[in-house]
Design a protein around this motif. Structure first.
Motif, PDB file in Angstrom:
ATOM      1  N   SER A 839      -1.478   0.861  -6.912  1.00 39.92           N
ATOM      2  CA  SER A 839      -2.392   0.790  -5.764  1.00 39.92           C
ATOM      3  C   SER A 839      -1.671   0.799  -4.427  1.00 39.92           C
ATOM      4  O   SER A 839      -2.313   0.673  -3.386  1.00 39.92           O
ATOM      5  CB  SER A 839      -3.244  -0.483  -5.873  1.00 39.92           C
ATOM      6  N   GLN A 842      -2.832   3.530  -1.845  1.00 38.98           N
ATOM      7  CA  GLN A 842      -4.174   3.271  -1.327  1.00 38.98           C
ATOM      8  C   GLN A 842      -4.173   2.064  -0.393  1.00 38.98           C
ATOM      9  O   GLN A 842      -4.890   2.041   0.612  1.00 38.98           O
ATOM     10  CB  GLN A 842      -5.139   3.044  -2.503  1.00 38.98           C
ATOM     11  N   ARG A 845      -2.794   3.231   2.913  1.00 37.84           N
ATOM     12  CA  ARG A 845      -3.768   4.103   3.582  1.00 37.84           C
ATOM     13  C   ARG A 845      -4.942   3.285   4.130  1.00 37.84           C
ATOM     14  O   ARG A 845      -5.398   3.493   5.259  1.00 37.84           O
ATOM     15  CB  ARG A 845      -4.257   5.152   2.575  1.00 37.84           C
ATOM     16  N   ASP A 846      -5.419   2.312   3.355  1.00 35.02           N
ATOM     17  CA  ASP A 846      -6.555   1.494   3.790  1.00 35.02           C
ATOM     18  C   ASP A 846      -6.197   0.649   5.004  1.00 35.02           C
ATOM     19  O   ASP A 846      -7.000   0.513   5.944  1.00 35.02           O
ATOM     20  CB  ASP A 846      -7.009   0.574   2.638  1.00 35.02           C
TER      21      ASP A 846
END
Length: 997
Positions: A839, A842, A845-846
């Protein structure tokens, strides 16, 4: 000065940007500047040559006039004829450049002059005095760009009687030179303009197709994978365009192929689940067809089986084009057109048949029908049943060249699975039929998998089945009429058989396991059931013995027993067997009033070997260590692997002195080199020793105390052993308390992020910072990372801590950008555990999206050991991060597995020189050389360099001199809270000329 330097730097950056962002600009500017330089150089040389020529001509003219004046004045000077001299001098006044002409006596009296007022006077200026003191020869008094003044001696009969002096201006020469300057400048300007125009035209001609390629690339980046370059020239750009188109075609083909493989693999997986569950043949085949038609998808999937008339009929089908099967016929006859298709060929030949251009043959029997449904690719894969050809599964696709070798392999695998499923259904059907037959005919077991033996009332064998013959090796002729004891292995006692027959007499049957002997003498285990068959009067008429060879089951049980009690990797006793042996040893020691020594061994820095060289190398190393440990102990001792790189040795009947001898022997053995996969490895170990009953009276505490002693050995420098001491337990307890407190630190908001400035060595300005976590413990005060980060990595708490630090740092960066500090970069350290999280991408990026930050403000620092963990996966992760725009830096560069190969392979932007090299760069030549080498290497690879641990001005100066761009360390600032860091930024904004301190 600082403002001027900043202005110069900005100007340089703009010039470099203007120059580097366009090949057209480079061509135009380069061509124009070269032309300008050539023209200016040529004009300048022509100007110098012409000036020298004109000035030389003027000097010769002045000398000629002076010589003529001297020759004309000899007699007049001797006769002191002033009037005659004046007439001669008046003849020189026509020259426009003449300033004056004089005839002087040797004493400096003006005998004649173009200015009559000077006649009779004596010259007294410095130039004239120098002339009067000069020897009687031609003399140049003045020669510059404005005047030429020469003097020629007047000599009569070898006697020096005076001087003829002429001074002239260079107005005519300078006028000609001015005209030449303007003419040259005009021609140069015209040449430069023409050059720039020519360069612009050539640049446009040379680069316009490059710009076309750039537009194509942008379209591809935006997702249009079908766009291609239309450049057809045969020059280098044309070759590049064709190569680029080929690369796009290959990429598109690979993506399509991978997508097909994934879809077929997924369909195969789902079909495997159906094969396991479904027991109905029709539903099984139709379900598989439906899965392939929907998941891949295929336009048509069907299973065909030949009938008695030689026609291949569908037994299952699915897809949007099933009507095709109603329009064609498939025959097994090779003489018929209907027998030339892929389905019949695959069944006849027992091999797959694939047509990737199914419609290429317009004369084929199926062509018209296939054209209606646009079947471009067809594959038929044979299915067997009972070892014979049964039918095939045929799939139809509307895509050209659908079937690659990989896809064909997957489809063959699926066909094999269908074969297995059909055979399995047949076997189950046969078993059910045999069971029914057994119930109907009670004594007929010919086809049973179990061996069956029937005896008469006197216990003589009267019948056996095939399985009996296969299992025992005896034929029916060998055993009929014999007593079943011929099978006895002799391993069971007489009492065993007495109990067995007693049970049969009482209950009518017996079931259990016995050991029998085959005809070849081999002893084997069997599961045996004996049934007593009686007539209606209750008299025994037969005994029915049903048995099966359970050798494989016994081997499986032994294997299970081995797996349950022994370590799979090393073959040493595992935790379960170890605990049992330890308990038995303690019971024996208690009975004999002896001692047991327990050695807890852990390999030092084993994780680094695993991370650097891979788990395969680590596993082989553990196996070698296990063998060496066995060589160091007695046969009655136990060596166990507890997991990871931990081993425990139980020394029976051994006190502390004996344990020390064994520990020293083990340390020496482990220290010897290992050669594994061409790696020469040397390792050390740390050993903790606890003695029963001196230190503990139960196994749990004995193991715990040996473990505590082992950790103490590690803290004492490793490669040693340590006896347990009760004081160690307190230290272990404190460590446990610290771990417990760390688990709640995030929830209690005890962690805080500090920021250490990163500065530009050229001007000392802050350009970024590194986020570093601190723990404000409620009782222990401020704890630095080296106190709790290793504990967090051991317990896995490093993952939530690192994620929290990343979020706080990115959030703080957003806050600083909101108040105008846009140029700051934020460096965050990643741990090995965090980097391996699926993860991670992600999460990054989040966070960037949540706080609306561009990715290029984030600098992720990874150690070299992290990069070497699973290179392929690491490379993929780093490329995805780099594609996002995130900066990738190597932390502590030079202290790990440094390799130029991965510097080129990985998308790294920056190297961080470890402080161990920086600390002594001004005093240690080796460190200085190392730092210079790293900087030169980084610059050659176009990587940025930042040095950490800079503590003195001398270190900073040395780094700047070597070309290092950035630095951080106590010389600039310690890690500080966000508020104090913001004050530094405000001070820098208020006093831009002040260096960070």
């Amino acid at each position: 000065m600082v403002k001027l330097r900043n202005l110069i730097n900005i100007l340089q950056q703009k010039i470099v940007a203007f120059w580097g962002h366009s090949i057209r600009r480079q061509l135009v500017i380069s061509f124009g500047l070269i032309t300008l330089l050539v023209m200016v150089s040529f004009s300048y040389l022509m100007f110098i040559q012409q000036r020298d020529f004109l000035y030389s001509t003027g000097t010769d003219r002045a000398k000629g006039l002076a010589s003529a004046l001297a020759a004309s004045s000899i007699s007049l000077v001797l006769s002191n004829d002033v009037a005659g001299l004046q007439e001669v001098l008046l003849g020189f006044t026509d020259d426009p450049d003449l300033k004056f002409a004089l005839v002087l006596s040797p004493q400096g009296e003006v005998l004649g002059a173009t200015n009559e007022r000077l006649i009779g006077r004596y010259v007294n200026d410095e130039i004239s005095k120098r002339l009067l003191d000069a020897p009687a020869e031609f003399t140049v008094l003045i020669d510059d760009e404005f005047l030429i003044d020469v003097a020629v001696p007047i000599v009569a009969s070898g006697r020096y009687v005076g001087w003829a002096r002429v001074e002239m201006t260079r107005q005519s020469s300078n006028a000609n030179l001015n005209l030449l300057e303007w003419t040259g400048a005009g021609f140069s300007l015209l040449a430069v303009i023409a050059s720039f125009l020519m360069a612009a035209w050539l640049a446009w001609r040379l680069t316009r197709r490059f710009y076309h390629l750039i537009e194509v690339m942008k379209a591809v980046e935006s997702g249009d994978r079908e766009v291609r370059s239309d450049i057809v020239k045969k020059d280098e750009v044309g070759k590049l365009a064709r190569s680029f188109n080929g690369m796009l075609d290959t990429l598109s083909h690979s993506e399509r192929e991978l997508s097909r493989l994934n879809r077929i693999y997924a369909a195969w997986t789902e079909s495997s689940e159906i094969i396991v569950r479904q027991k109905n043949e029709t539903l099984l085949l139709n379900s598989i067809c439906q899965i392939l038609a929907e998941r891949v998808p295929f336009e048509l999937v069907w299973v065909g089986v030949p009938d008695d008339d030689g026609r291949v009929v569908p037994v299952a089908a699915s897809g949007v084009s099933t009507q095709y099967l109603q329009m064609i016929k498939v025959s097994m006859n090779t003489d018929e057109p209907e027998g030339q298709g892929p389905t019949s060929c695959a069944i006849r030949e027992g091999e797959h048949k694939v047509f990737n251009q199914f419609l290429a043959d317009a004369n084929a029997y199926w062509h018209n029908a296939a054209t209606i449904f646009n079947f471009q690719s067809v594959g038929a894969f044979p299915i067997s049943r009972g070892g014979k050809a049964y039918g095939c599964i045929a799939v139809y696709s509307s895509e050209f060249d659908f079937f690659s070798p990989e896809l064909i392999g997957l489809m063959n695998g699926l066909a094999d699975d269908i074969t297995f499923a059909l055979d399995n259904l047949d076997r189950e059907h046969e078993q059910r039929a045999a069971a029914i037959k057994l119930e109907q005919a009670a004594t007929v077991f010919e086809y049973s998998k179990e061996g069956i033996m029937v005896t008469d009332a006197k216990n003589k064998i009267i019948s056996v089945n095939r399985s009996f013959i296969e299992i025992t090796g005896y034929s029916a002729e060998d055993v009929i009429g014999q007593d079943p004891s011929i099978l006895s292995s002799g391993l069971q006692t007489h009492e065993f058989y007495q109990r067995m027959w007693t049970i049969i007499a009482e209950t009518g049957s017996w079931q259990g396991e016995v050991w029998d002997r085959r005809k070849n003498g081999e002893v084997y285990p069997e599961a045996l059931t004996i049934i007593c068959v009686k007539n209606i009067n209750g008299a025994i008429i037969n005994h029915l013995a049903i048995f099966s060879d359970i050798s494989e089951r016994k081997l499986a049980q032994e294997r299970i027993q081995q797996l349950a009690h022994y370590d799979v990797l090393t073959g040493l006793p595992n935790r379960v067997l170890f605990n049992d042996r330890l308990e038995q040893a303690m019971i024996s020691a208690q009975r004999n009033h002896s001692r047991i020594s327990l050695l807890f061994l852990d390999i030092d820095r084993f994780k680094q070997i695993n991370d650097t060289l891979g788990h395969s190398t680590g596993d082989q190393l553990l196996q070698n260590v296990g063998r060496r440990l066995l060589e160091c102990v007695r046969e009655q001792d136990t060596v166990s692997r507890q997991g990871g790189d931990e081993f425990i040795i139980v020394l029976a009947d051994a006190d502390a002195t004996g344990a020390e001898l064994v520990a020293e022997k083990i340390l020496h053995a482990i220290l010897q080199p290992y050669t594994i996969e061409q790696h020469d490895l040397r390792i050390t170990a740390s050993i903790g020793i606890a003695v029963y009953p001196d230190h503990a009276q139960d196994s749990e505490n004995l193991i715990k105390y040996a473990d505590v002693a082992m950790y103490q050995a590690k803290e004492n420098g490793r490669n040693c052993y340590q006896h347990f001491d009760p004081s160690m337990n307190a230290s272990s307890y404190e460590r446990l308390k610290l771990e417990t407190a760390l688990r709640d630190a995030l929830q209690r908001n005890e962690l805080e992020v500090f920021y250490q400035p990163q500065v530009n060595l050229a001007d000392g300005h802050i350009i970024g910072c590194e986020a570093l976590v601190r723990w404000l413990h409620p009782t222990l005060g401020m704890l630095y990372p080296e106190k709790f980060i290793p504990l967090a990595e051991e317990t896995g708490l490093i993952i939530p801590i690192n994620h929290w630090v990343a979020e706080q740092a990115i959030k703080q960066c957003r806050a600083w950008r909101d108040i105008g500090f846009d140029a700051l970069t934020m460096s965050i350290n990643l741990s090995a555990l965090q980097f391996r999280q699926h993860s991670l991408l992600q999460q990054i990026r989040d966070l960037l999206q949540q706080y609306n930050l561009p990715a290029n403000v984030l600098d992720l620092e990874l150690t070299e050991s992290i990069l070497m963990q699973g290179v392929e996966r690491t490379l993929a992760t780093l490329h995805e991060l780099s594609a996002m725009g995130v900066i990738i830096s190597i932390d502590d560069f030079g202290t790990g597995y440094s390799s130029l190969s991965y510097l080129k392979l990985f998308p790294i932007k920056q190297l961080k020189i470890d402080q161990s090299f920086v600390r002594d760069i001004t005093t240690d030549t080796s460190d200085a050389t190392m730092v210079r080498t790293i900087i030169v290497m980084a610059r050659s690879l176009k990587l940025h360099v930042i040095a950490e641990g800079v503590e003195t001005a001398e270190q900073a100066a040395f780094l700047a001199q070597c070309g290092c761009e950035r630095a951080q360390g106590y010389y600039y600032s310690r890690p500080i809270p966000a508020a104090e860091f913001e004050q530094l930024l405000q001070q820098q904004r208020a006093n831009p000329d002040t260096r960070s301190s």
